[in-house]
Design a protein around this motif. Sequence first.
Motif, PDB file in Angstrom:
ATOM      1  N   CYS A  58       0.810  -1.240   0.075  1.00 29.42           N
ATOM      2  CA  CYS A  58       0.089  -0.042  -0.029  1.00 29.42           C
ATOM      3  C   CYS A  58       0.909   1.395   0.092  1.00 29.42           C
ATOM      4  CB  CYS A  58      -0.909  -0.023   1.184  1.00 29.42           C
ATOM      5  SG  CYS A  58      -1.944  -1.409   1.324  1.00 29.42           S
ATOM      6  N   HIS A  59       1.966   1.289   0.711  1.00 27.38           N
ATOM      7  CA  HIS A  59       2.618   2.299   0.637  1.00 27.38           C
ATOM      8  C   HIS A  59       3.964   2.537  -0.137  1.00 27.38           C
ATOM      9  CE1 HIS A  59       0.702   3.603   4.509  1.00 27.38           C
ATOM     10  NE2 HIS A  59       0.625   2.093   4.778  1.00 27.38           N
ATOM     11  N   ALA A  60       4.290   3.619  -0.608  1.00 32.98           N
ATOM     12  CA  ALA A  60       5.426   3.770  -1.378  1.00 32.98           C
ATOM     13  C   ALA A  60       6.685   4.332  -0.539  1.00 32.98           C
ATOM     14  CB  ALA A  60       5.211   4.688  -2.673  1.00 32.98           C
ATOM     15  N   ALA A  61       7.827   4.150  -1.234  1.00 29.37           N
ATOM     16  CA  ALA A  61       9.032   4.865  -0.810  1.00 29.37           C
ATOM     17  C   ALA A  61       9.583   5.622  -1.760  1.00 29.37           C
ATOM     18  CB  ALA A  61       9.886   3.864   0.140  1.00 29.37           C
ATOM     19  N   PRO A  82      -2.624   6.025   1.251  1.00 23.24           N
ATOM     20  CA  PRO A  82      -1.568   5.646   2.216  1.00 23.24           C
ATOM     21  C   PRO A  82      -0.446   6.577   2.042  1.00 23.24           C
ATOM     22  CG  PRO A  82      -2.298   3.741   1.398  1.00 23.24           C
ATOM     23  CD  PRO A  82      -3.009   4.802   0.480  1.00 23.24           C
ATOM     24  N   PRO A  83      -0.001   7.113   3.209  1.00 20.65           N
ATOM     25  CA  PRO A  83       1.165   7.885   2.998  1.00 20.65           C
ATOM     26  C   PRO A  83       2.540   7.462   2.496  1.00 20.65           C
ATOM     27  CG  PRO A  83       0.690   7.553   5.445  1.00 20.65           C
ATOM     28  CD  PRO A  83      -0.363   6.861   4.468  1.00 20.65           C
ATOM     29  N   ASP A  84       3.365   8.192   1.985  1.00 25.86           N
ATOM     30  CA  ASP A  84       4.814   7.738   1.522  1.00 25.86           C
ATOM     31  C   ASP A  84       5.363   7.398   3.032  1.00 25.86           C
ATOM     32  OD1 ASP A  84       6.707   7.503  -0.904  1.00 25.86           O
ATOM     33  OD2 ASP A  84       7.816   8.295   1.007  1.00 25.86           O
ATOM     34  N   LEU A  85       6.318   6.306   2.990  1.00 25.47           N
ATOM     35  CA  LEU A  85       7.092   6.177   4.067  1.00 25.47           C
ATOM     36  C   LEU A  85       8.476   6.297   4.229  1.00 25.47           C
ATOM     37  CD1 LEU A  85       5.269   2.705   5.215  1.00 25.47           C
ATOM     38  CD2 LEU A  85       4.800   5.087   5.964  1.00 25.47           C
ATOM     39  N   GLY A  91      -7.054   3.891  10.368  1.00 26.92           N
ATOM     40  CA  GLY A  91      -7.938   3.587   9.141  1.00 26.92           C
ATOM     41  C   GLY A  91      -6.966   2.614   8.331  1.00 26.92           C
ATOM     42  N   MET A  92      -6.104   1.776   8.763  1.00 29.72           N
ATOM     43  CA  MET A  92      -5.416   0.737   7.832  1.00 29.72           C
ATOM     44  C   MET A  92      -5.461  -0.482   8.675  1.00 29.72           C
ATOM     45  SD  MET A  92      -1.659   1.331   8.812  1.00 29.72           S
ATOM     46  CE  MET A  92      -1.123  -0.287   8.499  1.00 29.72           C
TER      47      MET A  92
END
Length: 682
Positions: free
Chosen positions: A474-477, A529-532, A570-571
């Motif tokens: 779900c999350h990118a970097a 979803p926020p970038d991590l 919310g995840m």
Amino acid sequence: MGNWLVGLRDWVDVRLPIVRAWDTHMGGYFAPKNFNFWYFFGVISLLVLVNQLLTGIWLAMSYVPSQEAAFASVEYIMRDVDYGWILRYMHSTGASAFFVVIYLHMYRALLYGSYQKPRELIWIFGMLIFVVLMAEAFMGYVLPWGQMSYWGAQVIISLFGAIPYVGEALVEWFRGDYLISGITLNRFFALHVVALPIVLLALVVLHLLALHEVGSNNPDGVDIKKHKDEKGIPLDGVAFHPYYTVHDLQAIAVFLFIFCFIMFFMPEFNGLFLEPPNFEIANPLKTPEHIAPVWYFTPFYSVLRAIPDKFWGFIFFAASVAIPFLLPWLDRNPVKSIRYRGMGSKVALVVFSAAFLILGVLGVWSVSESRTFLARICTVIYFGYFLLMPVWTSIESNKTVPDRVTTDGGMGTFKALAVLALILAMTALPLKAVASAAAFDCGRVPCTQIDLDLTDTDSLQRGSALFVNYCMGCHAAQYMRWGRLADDLGIPEGLAKEHLILGNDTNIGSLMSISMTEAYAKKAFGAAPPDLTLAARARSPEWLYTYLTSFYMDPSRPYGVNNLVFKDVGMPHVLLGLQGEQHCRPPIAIAANGGIKRDSHGVALEDGHTPCGRVVTGDVIGSLNPEEYQSAMYDLVNFMTYMAEPIAVKRQRMGVYVLLFIAVFFVFTYLLNREYWKDVDH
């Protein structure tokens, strides 16, 4: 060769009087021989100015002033530009260092009356430099386009809306749009890089010309031009070059040591130089919990917040910056130096210093009723210092001022430290009285302390596998590249492509993005979803670790889980298969004074309410036992901390060698200074 160079110099000098200029401002400019510690900050401020100009030019070569690319371009500088990280840290640390030395430089003027006749114009130019520097720093603060950059700009620009009739038009003009947008960013970039530096440099030149026209003040406040020898050289003066150019090298070495220590070992300076919210990209729909300007604006920001009315708050905010301009005409005391002034000036300066420091700290803290009350008291003291100055400076009794400068005057080191301790005590005690107990850094529980090791390659490799397998669904970097990850972690390119990199067609030089589109993410999760990449800097490694170990089952939530750290998360708990189920248990209630029930962490429990304060293992066991899961989360957080700043280890290693070099440099400057000054009468 030497004759040719002399001939070239003479040829140029006929057309451009460089020799005369050198004699006027360096070799033939005589400064008092009793300069002390406080006189170092002028030359250090010039050093920082040069640092800001040079690093700013190089940063501008790679920065993209657009709403879409500004944040990413800063990360590109930090990660992909050769030694771009050191340029960025030199610039960000230099911004705060500039204000430190400027504030100390201004404080020296208060100590020794350097604004009095005939130096009024020097003070006016200095104050104009300060105002332009504030504008320059504000514009630059917006450019990284992080959360605090955006919302700080929103707060400061909106202040002008309080001006009657023209306020809203001014706000729109500053923004260049109805909202803060890419247009605002573009014009701030132009002002920060081109317009304001030109004005700043012009004011610095005028400041120095005015200084050298009337001569430097000194700790005794005595005019050295009154006593000259037969050649017209002041008896109490020495040529600025070579004596003070060599003398100042010692201070420059000490300053560089402190500057480089901060830059290499603590560039964020506990969130004061680089704030954690600014490691998140600007989001107009997400307001930070606490909006505050960067630390060097906070004394004036506290004045603004102390006034309940928006219009009068703006007036007092502007007046707090403007009123020091009047110092040369508010001070009626014929004696310049604090050494020979009466007790009134000394007490007033100590109280003013403490009030200014308190205002600075309160500007960083969130608002409360007691803090606002203290800010109002300090605001009264701040303005009272200036407005009442004509009174006490007219009536106080002074000591006899010596006819010539003294080299052993002043209160001495121990008394000076005692006064400093008094000011700090007067600052700390009121702040302690209004420092309410802060909430836990990790939601309803204290953060779990962990000791990370970014040199542990095995841990980083295990953490990278967990990140790719569990987080990147779900999350990118998207600010980190696969190739850099493989190189830093010692993973061969073939193994990286086979076991690490997502997607068969993904190039090893690509950024670590995911295939999920933003539109699909919003549809699936309600928000993308926020970038991590920078999560460990936007929060903290301790926050991440506590968050990852604090999920518990909650049937009322859409995904059936909740979190102690991030309430109503919310995840889904993607690590559920590893950890197994955890269930919420209320905090252990303990009796406190007054019969109030408190949990084991001291938080008061409301009547009829038992909040979740801890988690316990459920019946469904994961594939890892609790110790193995905690170890896995350590590896994951270790990896995310590395990913947030891949150069952290290299930065600290380089810092050791830089500090050793500066220490050796200081020894040479000390010996050189001793050699030059050995024949000067002290």
